[in-house]
Design an enzyme around this catalytic site. Sequence first.
Site, PDB file in Angstrom:
ATOM      1  N   GLY A  19     -11.002  12.219  16.787  1.00  0.00           N
ATOM      2  CA  GLY A  19      -9.575  11.907  16.745  1.00  0.00           C
ATOM      3  C   GLY A  19      -8.765  12.841  17.611  1.00  0.00           C
ATOM      4  O   GLY A  19      -7.867  12.413  18.345  1.00  0.00           O
ATOM      5  N   THR A 189     -30.411  20.321  23.693  1.00  0.00           N
ATOM      6  CA  THR A 189     -29.810  19.067  24.151  1.00  0.00           C
ATOM      7  C   THR A 189     -30.464  17.835  23.540  1.00  0.00           C
ATOM      8  O   THR A 189     -29.967  16.728  23.724  1.00  0.00           O
ATOM      9  CB  THR A 189     -29.894  18.955  25.679  1.00  0.00           C
ATOM     10  OG1 THR A 189     -31.273  18.866  26.071  1.00  0.00           O
ATOM     11  CG2 THR A 189     -29.248  20.155  26.351  1.00  0.00           C
ATOM     12  N   GLY A 355       1.155  14.772  -4.029  1.00  0.00           N
ATOM     13  CA  GLY A 355      -0.091  14.591  -4.751  1.00  0.00           C
ATOM     14  C   GLY A 355       0.102  13.607  -5.893  1.00  0.00           C
ATOM     15  O   GLY A 355       1.216  13.129  -6.147  1.00  0.00           O
ATOM     16  N   CYS A 382       7.814  15.450  -1.925  1.00  0.00           N
ATOM     17  CA  CYS A 382       7.343  14.372  -2.803  1.00  0.00           C
ATOM     18  C   CYS A 382       7.104  14.911  -4.214  1.00  0.00           C
ATOM     19  O   CYS A 382       8.052  15.180  -4.939  1.00  0.00           O
ATOM     20  CB  CYS A 382       6.111  13.700  -2.219  1.00  0.00           C
ATOM     21  SG  CYS A 382       5.783  12.067  -2.955  1.00  0.00           S
ATOM     22  N   MET A 385       9.034  17.895  -4.942  1.00  0.00           N
ATOM     23  CA  MET A 385      10.432  17.669  -5.325  1.00  0.00           C
ATOM     24  C   MET A 385      10.516  17.303  -6.801  1.00  0.00           C
ATOM     25  O   MET A 385      11.366  17.814  -7.544  1.00  0.00           O
ATOM     26  CB  MET A 385      11.021  16.551  -4.453  1.00  0.00           C
ATOM     27  CG  MET A 385      12.464  16.183  -4.804  1.00  0.00           C
ATOM     28  SD  MET A 385      12.563  14.794  -5.959  1.00  0.00           S
ATOM     29  CE  MET A 385      14.151  14.123  -5.526  1.00  0.00           C
ATOM     30  N   HIS A 508       8.227  12.281   3.061  1.00  0.00           N
ATOM     31  CA  HIS A 508       7.194  13.102   3.702  1.00  0.00           C
ATOM     32  C   HIS A 508       7.602  13.457   5.142  1.00  0.00           C
ATOM     33  O   HIS A 508       7.196  12.792   6.097  1.00  0.00           O
ATOM     34  CB  HIS A 508       5.851  12.357   3.718  1.00  0.00           C
ATOM     35  CG  HIS A 508       5.210  12.251   2.382  1.00  0.00           C
ATOM     36  ND1 HIS A 508       4.332  13.203   1.899  1.00  0.00           N
ATOM     37  CD2 HIS A 508       5.331  11.320   1.407  1.00  0.00           C
ATOM     38  CE1 HIS A 508       3.926  12.854   0.686  1.00  0.00           C
ATOM     39  NE2 HIS A 508       4.523  11.722   0.365  1.00  0.00           N
ATOM     40  N   GLU A 510       6.552  15.739   6.994  1.00  0.00           N
ATOM     41  CA  GLU A 510       5.426  16.212   7.815  1.00  0.00           C
ATOM     42  C   GLU A 510       4.872  15.124   8.725  1.00  0.00           C
ATOM     43  O   GLU A 510       4.191  15.424   9.711  1.00  0.00           O
ATOM     44  CB  GLU A 510       4.311  16.774   6.925  1.00  0.00           C
ATOM     45  CG  GLU A 510       3.532  15.768   6.088  1.00  0.00           C
ATOM     46  CD  GLU A 510       4.145  15.507   4.726  1.00  0.00           C
ATOM     47  OE1 GLU A 510       3.404  15.079   3.802  1.00  0.00           O
ATOM     48  OE2 GLU A 510       5.368  15.720   4.579  1.00  0.00           O
TER      49      GLU A 510
END
EC number: 6.3.4.2
Length: 542
Positions: A19, A189, A355, A382, A385, A508, A510
């Site tokens: 990724g 390899t 979570g 989330c 809070m 969120h 982030e």
Amino acid sequence: MTTKHIFVTGGVVSSLGKGLTSASIGLLLEQRGLKVRMQKLDPYINVDPGTMSPFQHGEVYVLDDGSETDLDLGHYERFTNSPLSRKSNYTTGQIYSSVIEKERRGDYLGNTVQVVPHITDAIKEAVINLGGPDVDVVITELGGTVGDIEGLPFLEAIRQIPLDVGKNNCLFIHLTLVPYLKAAQEAKTKPTQHSVGQLRQIGIQPDILIVRTERELGRDNCEKIALFCNVEKQAVIEERDKDFSIYEVPLGLVESKLDQLIVDKLALPAQPIDISEWRNLIHRLRNPQHEVTIAVVGKYIEHRDAYKSIYESLEHAGIANSTRVLVKRVDAEALEAEGPEILLQGVDGILCPGGFGERGIEGKVEAIRFARECEIPYFGICLGMQCAVIEFARNVLDLTNAHSSEFADEAEHPVICLLDEQRSVTTKGATMRLGTQPCRLAEDSRSAACYATTEISERHRHRYEFNPDYRQQFVDAGMTPSGTSPDGKLVEIVEIPAHPWFVAVQFHPEFKSKPTAAHPLFSGFVEAAIKYHHQRQHQAQF
């Protein structure tokens, strides 16, 4: 121009960083003036990762349209400007569901439905449809490792795509590992040779090999890999481990001339690359003016990928503030047992992320009490809070039995309660409040100062909300709802104005932070941590 396709596969072992490598390739091609689209194909049967444990899969990354996707899409958004949607992440579950739905409708006219051609055709459609007249390159990453039984239909599908769109419009990049054996004092390899051999048996010949390695491979090993894997020597790209920051990966690939190799092989009309912004970013990372320690109090803390975007956003905020951010990962259950006075001693800021489930809740509540009473900068996200609301209700409003109805159905004071539209929901997958939602900020709030505006939109992933029945009690006691839905019914942000920096949000943030553009709230939080750190140092001198 016809859309070109790049396919990124992985071999030998998982977690090689496909990724990150795919995102870096997307960045390099964008820096050469090309329009890129990113996509991840995941072989697991789940329809999406929304119901999967963070311990198994890491964080669930949410897009603007509410899609719950693989965490690699976070890399795509942080590194590139490619717009992502639910078309950017397909799973075996999604593919099979769509094919079975067509079969039930009778779309196949009585034919026997098979993996080839029906499943592979659905995969090819998902890949090819991401292209278009306004897209130069589609980069498709295949999850898993070559040889996994779950991935075979995807590999067969991408084998067929060059037959449909032309071989000159497709490029296969294989990411592999060359381990270094200390006992023999040499790199091996053979695993790479076997991995490429498996691909070739399927019918895919890699055009480029990106080789992960701890140490320099050397010319002999590169030539050996090229010979036995039937790849040009210049197409064996060494990608050594980056000990400092993942944001160094694109610079290493530029030094290996990977971008030019891709441009040449696909005959792309690209301009010269300008990677200066990225070099400046790395310079700021390596030369901070300050250093702070942020405690992240979480439930899945032992699995680093569970809070991947949180950690990255803190680093982005550090870049914006010329600060090295040291993250202290604190297990919420351990904090519940040992107390915040021990585990949070000496930190400059406390962050409680999202979570689900009751485990560790009391530890989070204790961490928040400690931050509030000791005036340590606090940032809740989330569940962080919701726990802030619970803590304030118990310890300031004297609502001793205050809780969330998620954890206590018969709570005497359910200060956090289920959304009205969630009361009739019976299934878990893709049924939460998801995706981008608008929010209105109070003009005199700390949040508005961070954003420099009062109209924002942020991504959500939750079922429970601040209970409006208790709203006035919180306001009277000093916790204000500084951000709400446009109609004012839903509380999105709470703040304690009398506290140096206490902000907790239902969404969120982030998921909207980049290394080149830190999220305003993360940046404000780190800025507050810097001030707190200097205050502590000053007090220690006297």
